[in-house]
Design a protein around this motif. Structure first.
Motif, PDB file in Angstrom:
ATOM      1  N   VAL B 220      70.379  35.215  84.923  1.00  0.00           N
ATOM      2  CA  VAL B 220      71.603  34.483  85.213  1.00  0.00           C
ATOM      3  C   VAL B 220      72.772  35.426  84.962  1.00  0.00           C
ATOM      4  O   VAL B 220      72.859  36.047  83.894  1.00  0.00           O
ATOM      5  CB  VAL B 220      71.748  33.232  84.314  1.00  0.00           C
ATOM      6  N   THR B 221      73.652  35.567  85.945  1.00  0.00           N
ATOM      7  CA  THR B 221      74.810  36.442  85.770  1.00  0.00           C
ATOM      8  C   THR B 221      76.008  35.928  86.562  1.00  0.00           C
ATOM      9  O   THR B 221      75.854  35.087  87.442  1.00  0.00           O
ATOM     10  CB  THR B 221      74.464  37.893  86.194  1.00  0.00           C
ATOM     11  N   THR B 222      77.193  36.410  86.211  1.00  0.00           N
ATOM     12  CA  THR B 222      78.384  36.214  87.043  1.00  0.00           C
ATOM     13  C   THR B 222      78.604  37.543  87.781  1.00  0.00           C
ATOM     14  O   THR B 222      77.869  38.494  87.534  1.00  0.00           O
ATOM     15  CB  THR B 222      79.624  35.899  86.175  1.00  0.00           C
ATOM     16  N   PRO B 223      79.619  37.632  88.662  1.00  0.00           N
ATOM     17  CA  PRO B 223      79.853  38.926  89.334  1.00  0.00           C
ATOM     18  C   PRO B 223      80.400  40.008  88.392  1.00  0.00           C
ATOM     19  O   PRO B 223      80.467  41.168  88.781  1.00  0.00           O
ATOM     20  CB  PRO B 223      80.893  38.581  90.413  1.00  0.00           C
ATOM     21  N   ASP B 224      80.806  39.657  87.169  1.00  0.00           N
ATOM     22  CA  ASP B 224      81.348  40.626  86.206  1.00  0.00           C
ATOM     23  C   ASP B 224      80.393  41.810  86.063  1.00  0.00           C
ATOM     24  O   ASP B 224      79.197  41.640  85.828  1.00  0.00           O
ATOM     25  CB  ASP B 224      81.519  39.911  84.859  1.00  0.00           C
ATOM     26  N   GLN B 225      80.943  43.029  86.176  1.00  0.00           N
ATOM     27  CA  GLN B 225      80.068  44.210  86.224  1.00  0.00           C
ATOM     28  C   GLN B 225      79.276  44.412  84.921  1.00  0.00           C
ATOM     29  O   GLN B 225      78.156  44.903  84.947  1.00  0.00           O
ATOM     30  CB  GLN B 225      80.869  45.476  86.567  1.00  0.00           C
ATOM     31  N   ILE B 226      79.847  44.014  83.787  1.00  0.00           N
ATOM     32  CA  ILE B 226      79.108  44.167  82.526  1.00  0.00           C
ATOM     33  C   ILE B 226      77.945  43.179  82.481  1.00  0.00           C
ATOM     34  O   ILE B 226      76.832  43.515  82.085  1.00  0.00           O
ATOM     35  CB  ILE B 226      80.029  43.966  81.302  1.00  0.00           C
ATOM     36  N   ALA B 229      75.212  44.533  84.674  1.00  0.00           N
ATOM     37  CA  ALA B 229      74.496  45.636  84.016  1.00  0.00           C
ATOM     38  C   ALA B 229      73.551  45.100  82.940  1.00  0.00           C
ATOM     39  O   ALA B 229      72.418  45.563  82.793  1.00  0.00           O
ATOM     40  CB  ALA B 229      75.497  46.619  83.418  1.00  0.00           C
ATOM     41  N   ASP B 230      74.022  44.113  82.177  1.00  0.00           N
ATOM     42  CA  ASP B 230      73.170  43.516  81.147  1.00  0.00           C
ATOM     43  C   ASP B 230      71.959  42.821  81.760  1.00  0.00           C
ATOM     44  O   ASP B 230      70.850  42.904  81.234  1.00  0.00           O
ATOM     45  CB  ASP B 230      73.978  42.517  80.307  1.00  0.00           C
ATOM     46  N   ALA B 231      72.191  42.124  82.872  1.00  0.00           N
ATOM     47  CA  ALA B 231      71.083  41.421  83.534  1.00  0.00           C
ATOM     48  C   ALA B 231      70.044  42.429  84.033  1.00  0.00           C
ATOM     49  O   ALA B 231      68.835  42.210  83.890  1.00  0.00           O
ATOM     50  CB  ALA B 231      71.607  40.566  84.683  1.00  0.00           C
ATOM     51  N   ARG B 232      70.516  43.547  84.592  1.00  0.00           N
ATOM     52  CA  ARG B 232      69.587  44.575  85.054  1.00  0.00           C
ATOM     53  C   ARG B 232      68.795  45.165  83.876  1.00  0.00           C
ATOM     54  O   ARG B 232      67.594  45.415  83.966  1.00  0.00           O
ATOM     55  CB  ARG B 232      70.344  45.697  85.780  1.00  0.00           C
ATOM     56  N   SER B 252      79.040  31.947  90.682  1.00  0.00           N
ATOM     57  CA  SER B 252      80.268  32.518  91.220  1.00  0.00           C
ATOM     58  C   SER B 252      81.041  31.480  92.012  1.00  0.00           C
ATOM     59  O   SER B 252      80.469  30.719  92.787  1.00  0.00           O
ATOM     60  CB  SER B 252      79.907  33.698  92.134  1.00  0.00           C
ATOM     61  N   PRO B 253      82.374  31.428  91.831  1.00  0.00           N
ATOM     62  CA  PRO B 253      83.180  30.506  92.638  1.00  0.00           C
ATOM     63  C   PRO B 253      83.200  30.950  94.101  1.00  0.00           C
ATOM     64  O   PRO B 253      83.359  30.141  95.002  1.00  0.00           O
ATOM     65  CB  PRO B 253      84.573  30.610  92.005  1.00  0.00           C
ATOM     66  N   GLU B 254      83.038  32.242  94.338  1.00  0.00           N
ATOM     67  CA  GLU B 254      83.058  32.776  95.702  1.00  0.00           C
ATOM     68  C   GLU B 254      81.636  32.920  96.208  1.00  0.00           C
ATOM     69  O   GLU B 254      80.805  33.551  95.554  1.00  0.00           O
ATOM     70  CB  GLU B 254      83.645  34.185  95.683  1.00  0.00           C
ATOM     71  N   PRO B 255      81.346  32.400  97.411  1.00  0.00           N
ATOM     72  CA  PRO B 255      79.970  32.499  97.896  1.00  0.00           C
ATOM     73  C   PRO B 255      79.688  33.810  98.634  1.00  0.00           C
ATOM     74  O   PRO B 255      78.564  34.043  99.071  1.00  0.00           O
ATOM     75  CB  PRO B 255      79.844  31.303  98.841  1.00  0.00           C
TER      76      PRO B 255
END
Lengths: 366, 366
Positions: B220-226, B229-232, B252-255
């Motif tokens: 589970v992640t948001t688009p936030d780059q950190i 990276a954590d999800a990966r 994400s609010p943006e699809p």
């Protein structure tokens, strides 16, 4: 001896930002700071550099280190093997290499705590900031000296008085067998040496935890009601392991939010939420950690004169707190933390005569 | 036997929302679902109700339970005492009450895993959703059967072949002493019973973990780059303990955000971030968990015919992966996870003849 600072709260990335800003602030004040993080990449991305497994200076007075558990395990395995070789005539573990050891649950916490202890003992730092999980796992870690020493004192009493314990220490038949395997004779004194050494480490840890000049936590939250509730839960849970919580850092774009009621009597410092890299406004808004930690309520006060023990348990109500008495100790349960209080001899083993819950304090009378 | 689902990622509150939505989705499909969470208040606030320590039905087919570690410890202590009474003539532990036991690091994980095992074995659930810490501590927990069984098999071989082990099992002098304390004679077979029973549990755990119809995780992640990276990082780390990661849920609010490259070959499902209580749009956007888990790459494949072992290690590059061979096993290190691979007899103890890192796969030849 260093001040060990840690941050508790739900938002891992925000918490890491606060840890970095705090490290930068204290280093700029001339304190020698070590910022210690986990193996996951958050800290490394926020600092925009790779972090090594040995401390590395990234700015004047500021060093950073990553706790890689597999490496810590290897280093500590050598200590275990030396200890075995010292006591056992034919060591068994010498064929096992630190590099092959699997990591079991709990090892992360025990090894990280030991690493903090060693960096503290090195005398090279005035402040160690531990950027851990910031949740109940961090509390279990910091509570380890207390909980482990409970197991040692409880089971040592049991074993010494048991048939098995008595036979081993007294039987003329068993002594020669033991000495053929161990380098030392099993007497009451010989085997207490390693236990005393362990107890010594644990006692130092317990003393440090009780001293706001040595160990303190700060809560980090946003105005989100779930984060606030979690922070309050962690606050109460921290008291239960004897960890002093010095204050609250509220990360909010709006400066007009008031959470004082949720966290009284702690101070709430409002800091801006900024894109990473823009540290100065965040640094400027941070509180004086050392000062707030000293002013915060103590988790446990023992008043021998009035035959009273007072525990500060914020965030819980009367029904969530359980009090019992076993053996020579008093056990208090709240949240998902249990605390066994080893009482001074004046109160030890005395029956509880009363208990009341008043203004977030549990007051036990003997 | 149930499908055990868990979610990995940085944002604790978002992760809990996904866990709740997944539980509601699967229950609405007629699956008997148990949603299990930690003692902290997140789940309880999101569901707007108190959560008990025994499963409670909150909707048709949907039960919720809270893993309160102190309670789990009490319940398991009774099992330990029974086991001691069975083997030891004069049990020592009978005077220690479960209610006074302190919680050590690692106990949370071991007890939660055991609770999941028991709920699974009860046959009352088709799906168990574990809403844990979602970080490396959850991975240590799910990796416990593998890592603990490594300790047992490694140290059992060592002990049996050691002077101490040989003397205890063969000496005519030691046997009578042992039988005066234990209810059983110490022979090669007698003491293997409890070990075999433990190994049996651990083997069942290892088999379940390797089966995408039994255990699967989703990132589970948001688009936030950190967070990405954590999800990966968690994805690669999960492979190292043998946990199948079925897909990615991007909140994400943006699809229009595309993270497919970061997580190929996994599917990325984009779900909206909604205020709590508004579950339906979230539920509608969730993937088919069971199907995605089966299609995901297996963490480990052993190909006896081609004398090859293949490990899927996404998110790491060649320099972050370490391969060594000890005793009869192969050890692979990546992230902060170490995996000892117990090889089938056709490959066990054979020297490694080659290793290459190709398209996120580590391929070892014998």
């Amino acid at each position: 001896m260093a001040l060990i600072l840690t941050f508790l709260g739900k938002g891992g990335i925000t918490r890491s930002k606060i840890a970095i800003a705090a490290a930068k602030l204290l280093a700029s004040q001339g304190k020698r700071v070590l910022l210690a993080g986990l193996a996951e990449p958050t800290l490394s991305i926020l600092l925009d550099r790779s972090i090594t497994q040995d401390p590395q200076e990234i700015a004047p007075n500021l060093q950073v280190v990553k706790f890689q558990v597999s490496t810590l395990l290897e280093r500590n395995w050598e200590v275990v093997k030396k200890l075995e070789a010292q006591y056992l005539r034919t060591p068994i573990l010498k064929e096992v290499y630190g590099q092959e050891l699997a990591v079991l649950p709990g090892m992360d916490s025990a090894l990280a705590l030991n690493a903090i202890r060693e960096y503290d003992a090195s005398g090279q730092y005035d402040v160690i900031i531990y950027n851990g999980t910031g949740d109940s796992f961090t509390l279990r870690m910091l509570g380890l000296p207390e909980s482990l020493s409970w197991y040692i004192r409880r089971f040592q009493r049991l074993f010494v008085n048991s048939d098995l314990g008595k036979t081993i220490t007294e039987s003329p038949l068993i002594q020669p067998i033991i000495s053929s395997f161990f380098n030392v004779n099993w007497t009451a004194d010989n085997f207490t040496f390693p236990i005393n050494q362990a107890n010594n480490f644990l006692d130092q840890g317990r003393v440090a935890l009780a001293d706001p000049q040595r160990v303190a936590a700060f809560l980090v939250t946003t105005p989100d009601q779930i984060e606030v509730a979690d922070a309050r839960y962690l606050w109460g849970s921290a008291q239960q392991i004897g960890l002093i919580v010095g204050g609250v850092i509220l990360v909010s774009p709006e400066p007009n939010i008031n959470l004082s009621e949720d966290f009284a009597p702690l101070s709430v410092s409002i800091v801006p939420d900024l894109p990473s890299g823009d540290w100065q406004p965040l640094i400027n808004a941070l509180p004086n950690f050392a000062e707030q930690a000293i002013q915060a309520p103590k988790p446990l006060e023992i008043d021998i004169h009035n035959r009273e023990v007072r525990l500060f348990l914020p965030g819980f109500d009367k029904n969530q707190v359980k009090l019992t008495q076993y053996d020579l100790e008093v056990t208090v349960e709240a949240g998902d933390q249990r605390r066994n209080i080893s009482l001074p001899s004046a109160l030890s083993g005395k029956p509880i005569t009363g208990a009341k819950f008043l203004n977030s304090y549990l007051i036990i009378s003997f």
